[in-house]
Write a protein that holds these residues in place. Structure first.
Motif, PDB file in Angstrom:
ATOM      1  N   UNK A  83     -18.299  20.515  43.602  1.00 38.69           N
ATOM      2  CA  UNK A  83     -18.151  19.666  45.074  1.00 38.69           C
ATOM      3  C   UNK A  83     -17.775  20.424  46.114  1.00 38.69           C
ATOM      4  N   UNK A  84     -18.472  20.859  47.118  1.00 37.54           N
ATOM      5  CA  UNK A  84     -18.109  21.812  48.191  1.00 37.54           C
ATOM      6  C   UNK A  84     -18.150  20.678  49.612  1.00 37.54           C
ATOM      7  N   UNK A  85     -17.537  21.175  50.241  1.00 32.49           N
ATOM      8  CA  UNK A  85     -17.729  20.627  51.942  1.00 32.49           C
ATOM      9  C   UNK A  85     -17.253  18.979  51.508  1.00 32.49           C
ATOM     10  N   UNK A  86     -16.192  18.729  50.884  1.00 38.32           N
ATOM     11  CA  UNK A  86     -15.787  17.310  50.508  1.00 38.32           C
ATOM     12  C   UNK A  86     -15.483  16.547  52.137  1.00 38.32           C
ATOM     13  N   UNK A  87     -15.946  15.460  51.921  1.00 41.90           N
ATOM     14  CA  UNK A  87     -15.610  14.570  53.107  1.00 41.90           C
ATOM     15  C   UNK A  87     -14.742  13.387  52.531  1.00 41.90           C
ATOM     16  N   UNK A  88     -13.961  12.797  53.493  1.00 40.35           N
ATOM     17  CA  UNK A  88     -13.252  11.545  53.079  1.00 40.35           C
ATOM     18  C   UNK A  88     -13.935  10.500  52.335  1.00 40.35           C
ATOM     19  N   UNK A  89     -15.334  10.230  52.567  1.00 40.87           N
ATOM     20  CA  UNK A  89     -16.109   9.203  51.818  1.00 40.87           C
ATOM     21  C   UNK A  89     -16.449   9.786  50.631  1.00 40.87           C
ATOM     22  N   UNK A  90     -16.104  10.873  50.118  1.00 43.08           N
ATOM     23  CA  UNK A  90     -16.332  11.311  48.721  1.00 43.08           C
ATOM     24  C   UNK A  90     -15.271  10.908  47.840  1.00 43.08           C
ATOM     25  N   UNK A  91     -14.263  10.361  48.272  1.00 41.72           N
ATOM     26  CA  UNK A  91     -13.182   9.655  47.542  1.00 41.72           C
ATOM     27  C   UNK A  91     -13.597   8.746  46.604  1.00 41.72           C
ATOM     28  N   UNK A  92     -13.328   8.748  45.410  1.00 42.81           N
ATOM     29  CA  UNK A  92     -13.848   7.810  44.398  1.00 42.81           C
ATOM     30  C   UNK A  92     -13.161   8.108  43.091  1.00 42.81           C
ATOM     31  N   UNK A  93     -13.332   7.606  41.997  1.00 47.83           N
ATOM     32  CA  UNK A  93     -13.383   7.899  40.797  1.00 47.83           C
ATOM     33  C   UNK A  93     -14.632   8.589  40.346  1.00 47.83           C
ATOM     34  N   UNK A  94     -14.826   9.703  39.576  1.00 45.73           N
ATOM     35  CA  UNK A  94     -15.955  10.301  39.192  1.00 45.73           C
ATOM     36  C   UNK A  94     -16.074  10.045  37.799  1.00 45.73           C
ATOM     37  N   UNK A  95     -17.183   9.576  37.217  1.00 45.41           N
ATOM     38  CA  UNK A  95     -17.471   9.389  35.760  1.00 45.41           C
ATOM     39  C   UNK A  95     -18.597  10.414  35.366  1.00 45.41           C
ATOM     40  N   UNK A  96     -18.552  11.007  34.183  1.00 47.15           N
ATOM     41  CA  UNK A  96     -19.857  11.567  33.566  1.00 47.15           C
ATOM     42  C   UNK A  96     -20.126  10.455  32.395  1.00 47.15           C
ATOM     43  N   UNK A  97     -21.615  10.519  32.408  1.00 48.48           N
ATOM     44  CA  UNK A  97     -22.006   9.746  31.292  1.00 48.48           C
ATOM     45  C   UNK A  97     -23.330  10.656  30.709  1.00 48.48           C
ATOM     46  N   UNK A  98     -23.751  10.062  29.733  1.00 44.37           N
ATOM     47  CA  UNK A  98     -24.749  10.702  28.955  1.00 44.37           C
ATOM     48  C   UNK A  98     -25.888   9.682  28.474  1.00 44.37           C
ATOM     49  N   UNK A  99     -27.117  10.160  28.638  1.00 41.46           N
ATOM     50  CA  UNK A  99     -28.409   9.427  28.450  1.00 41.46           C
ATOM     51  C   UNK A  99     -29.388  10.273  27.586  1.00 41.46           C
TER      52      UNK A  99
END
Length: 122
Positions: A83-99
């Motif tokens: 993740x580059x050029x991060x913005x304030x609105x990118x703040x969150x809990x990030x989850x990975x998932x498998x499908x």
């Protein structure tokens, strides 16, 4: 069963970078498409990016195109989110998932990690 463990989250300033990792174990990792989703407080979980089992196809949400890059190494059972050029609105809990399929829909993902917090300060 697939067990997923995310890492790499943290606090970064606007414009900075982070690299999230998702380590997988259990069901054959190489047979799964992998996705990253995020959820900010008070908001619904939203799709960020996904990669096919081979790595040959990717889907990106419009709001991360050109800033985020997903990659995977099936030999290491790991998927990364740069993740580059991060913005304030990118703040969150990030989850990975498998499908078993490459998808933007959270309902298509069978297994989820616990999430890692990303906070971008102004």
């Amino acid at each position: 069963q697939v067990q997923l463990v995310e890492s790499g989250g943290g606090l970064v300033q606007t414009g900075g970078s982070l690299r999230l990792s998702c380590a997988a174990s259990g069901r054959t990792f190489s047979k799964n498409a992998m996705g990253w989703f995020r959820q900010a407080p008070g908001k619904e979980r939203e799709f960020v990016v996904a990669i096919s089992w081979s790595g040959g196809s990717t889907y990106y949400a419009d709001f991360v195109k050109g800033r985020f890059t997903i990659s995977r190494d099936n030999a290491k059972n790991t998927v990364w989110l740069q993740m580059n050029s991060l913005k304030v609105e990118d703040s969150a809990v990030y989850y990975c998932a498998a499908s078993l399929i490459l998808s933007r829909l959270s309902t298509d993902y069978d297994f989820w990690g616990q999430g890692t917090q990303v906070t971008v300060s102004s």
